[in-house]
Design a protein around this motif. Sequence first.
Motif, PDB file in Angstrom:
ATOM      1  N   LEU A  79      54.179  45.651  41.213  1.00 30.25           N
ATOM      2  CA  LEU A  79      53.957  46.484  40.038  1.00 30.25           C
ATOM      3  C   LEU A  79      53.795  47.939  40.476  1.00 30.25           C
ATOM      4  N   PRO A  80      54.190  48.873  39.619  1.00 28.69           N
ATOM      5  CA  PRO A  80      53.961  50.281  39.959  1.00 28.69           C
ATOM      6  C   PRO A  80      52.459  50.572  39.932  1.00 28.69           C
ATOM      7  N   PRO A  81      52.021  51.630  40.618  1.00 22.20           N
ATOM      8  CA  PRO A  81      50.589  51.942  40.623  1.00 22.20           C
ATOM      9  C   PRO A  81      50.099  52.329  39.233  1.00 22.20           C
ATOM     10  N   THR A  82      49.028  51.704  38.793  1.00 20.48           N
ATOM     11  CA  THR A  82      48.452  51.980  37.483  1.00 20.48           C
ATOM     12  C   THR A  82      46.987  51.588  37.480  1.00 20.48           C
ATOM     13  N   GLU A  83      46.232  52.196  36.605  1.00 19.33           N
ATOM     14  CA  GLU A  83      44.807  51.886  36.492  1.00 19.33           C
ATOM     15  C   GLU A  83      44.573  50.543  35.804  1.00 19.33           C
ATOM     16  N   ASN A  84      45.608  49.955  35.221  1.00 20.11           N
ATOM     17  CA  ASN A  84      45.436  48.724  34.442  1.00 20.11           C
ATOM     18  C   ASN A  84      45.538  47.446  35.259  1.00 20.11           C
ATOM     19  N   PHE A  92      39.252  47.403  44.121  1.00 15.21           N
ATOM     20  CA  PHE A  92      38.656  47.516  42.785  1.00 15.21           C
ATOM     21  C   PHE A  92      37.187  47.896  42.920  1.00 15.21           C
ATOM     22  N   CYS A  93      36.471  47.202  43.788  1.00 13.35           N
ATOM     23  CA  CYS A  93      35.046  47.491  43.988  1.00 13.35           C
ATOM     24  C   CYS A  93      34.844  48.921  44.447  1.00 13.35           C
ATOM     25  N   THR A  94      35.636  49.361  45.407  1.00 11.51           N
ATOM     26  CA  THR A  94      35.509  50.719  45.938  1.00 11.51           C
ATOM     27  C   THR A  94      35.806  51.753  44.861  1.00 11.51           C
ATOM     28  N   ARG A  95      36.895  51.557  44.135  1.00  8.45           N
ATOM     29  CA  ARG A  95      37.320  52.542  43.137  1.00  8.45           C
ATOM     30  C   ARG A  95      36.366  52.587  41.945  1.00  8.45           C
ATOM     31  N   TYR A  96      36.011  51.428  41.418  1.00  7.94           N
ATOM     32  CA  TYR A  96      35.232  51.408  40.187  1.00  7.94           C
ATOM     33  C   TYR A  96      33.742  51.571  40.423  1.00  7.94           C
ATOM     34  N   TYR A 132      45.859  41.553  39.318  1.00  4.78           N
ATOM     35  CA  TYR A 132      44.865  41.185  38.322  1.00  4.78           C
ATOM     36  C   TYR A 132      44.780  42.276  37.270  1.00  4.78           C
ATOM     37  N   ARG A 133      44.554  41.882  36.027  1.00  2.00           N
ATOM     38  CA  ARG A 133      44.385  42.844  34.949  1.00  2.00           C
ATOM     39  C   ARG A 133      42.944  43.351  35.007  1.00  2.00           C
ATOM     40  N   VAL A 134      42.777  44.649  35.128  1.00  2.00           N
ATOM     41  CA  VAL A 134      41.458  45.254  35.248  1.00  2.00           C
ATOM     42  C   VAL A 134      40.603  44.921  34.024  1.00  2.00           C
ATOM     43  N   ASP A 136      40.610  42.225  32.236  1.00  2.00           N
ATOM     44  CA  ASP A 136      40.099  40.857  32.379  1.00  2.00           C
ATOM     45  C   ASP A 136      38.880  40.841  33.288  1.00  2.00           C
ATOM     46  N   LEU A 137      38.963  41.602  34.359  1.00  2.59           N
ATOM     47  CA  LEU A 137      37.859  41.666  35.315  1.00  2.59           C
ATOM     48  C   LEU A 137      36.620  42.267  34.659  1.00  2.59           C
ATOM     49  N   TYR A 138      36.804  43.353  33.913  1.00  2.60           N
ATOM     50  CA  TYR A 138      35.672  43.960  33.212  1.00  2.60           C
ATOM     51  C   TYR A 138      35.053  42.992  32.202  1.00  2.60           C
ATOM     52  N   THR A 139      35.888  42.274  31.464  1.00  2.00           N
ATOM     53  CA  THR A 139      35.369  41.319  30.477  1.00  2.00           C
ATOM     54  C   THR A 139      34.512  40.261  31.159  1.00  2.00           C
ATOM     55  N   LEU A 140      35.005  39.713  32.255  1.00  2.00           N
ATOM     56  CA  LEU A 140      34.236  38.703  32.988  1.00  2.00           C
ATOM     57  C   LEU A 140      32.964  39.299  33.576  1.00  2.00           C
TER      58      LEU A 140
END
Length: 159
Positions: A79-84, A92-96, A132-134, A136-140
Motif C-alpha cells: 500500500l502507498p504510505p498513508t496515515e490510515n 504505530f506505537c512510536t508514531r502515535y 492494519y487499518r489504524v 480498527d486499532l484505535y477502536t480496539l
Amino acid sequence: MRTGKGTFIYALHLRDSIIFVGQCIDIQKQIDEHAKSSRLQFDRFTYNFLEGIEPGSDAANTMEAIAVVRLRPLLNKGLPPTENYCTELHHFCTRYNKQDSPLCPVPLHLIEELVASQQLVPVYETGLRRYYRVADLYTLLEGEHTTVHSFSAEGGRAA
C-alpha cells in the motif's frame, strides 16, 4: 481526458481480474508506459479523477490504498504510505505515542495481544507484510483503554 489539476486512481484489468492499481497525474502517459512494459499484460483500464487532490498526498495515497484493499490486485506489492494503514505495529506505537491522545502511551504488548487473539486482523497482506487499518486499532484500544484504565468514583482503580 481531464485537464484540471488532480490525481488519477486507475486499475489495470486482464480478463476478469484486476491486476494493478496505481495513481498518476497523466492517465494517458501512464497507460502508454504500462502498455510498453513487457512484464505487465492488461486488456483494459478504468480510472477515477480526484480533482484538486495533489498526487502523492495523504488523500491520494488513502484513495489508492482503499482501492488496493478492496480490489486485491494481483501485482500490487503493498500500500502507498498513508496515515490510515500501518504495517509495523511497533511503528504505530512510536508514531502515535507522540501524539496528544487519551490512548497514549500505547504499549506494544497490548497490540500484540490483540493480533494474537485475532481481534485485530490485517486488511491486506502481500508477501510477509500485513497492513492494519489504524481506525480498527484505535477502536480496539479504546475498548481496552476504558477497561484497563478506568477508575472508580472513590478514586481507586476499578476492578
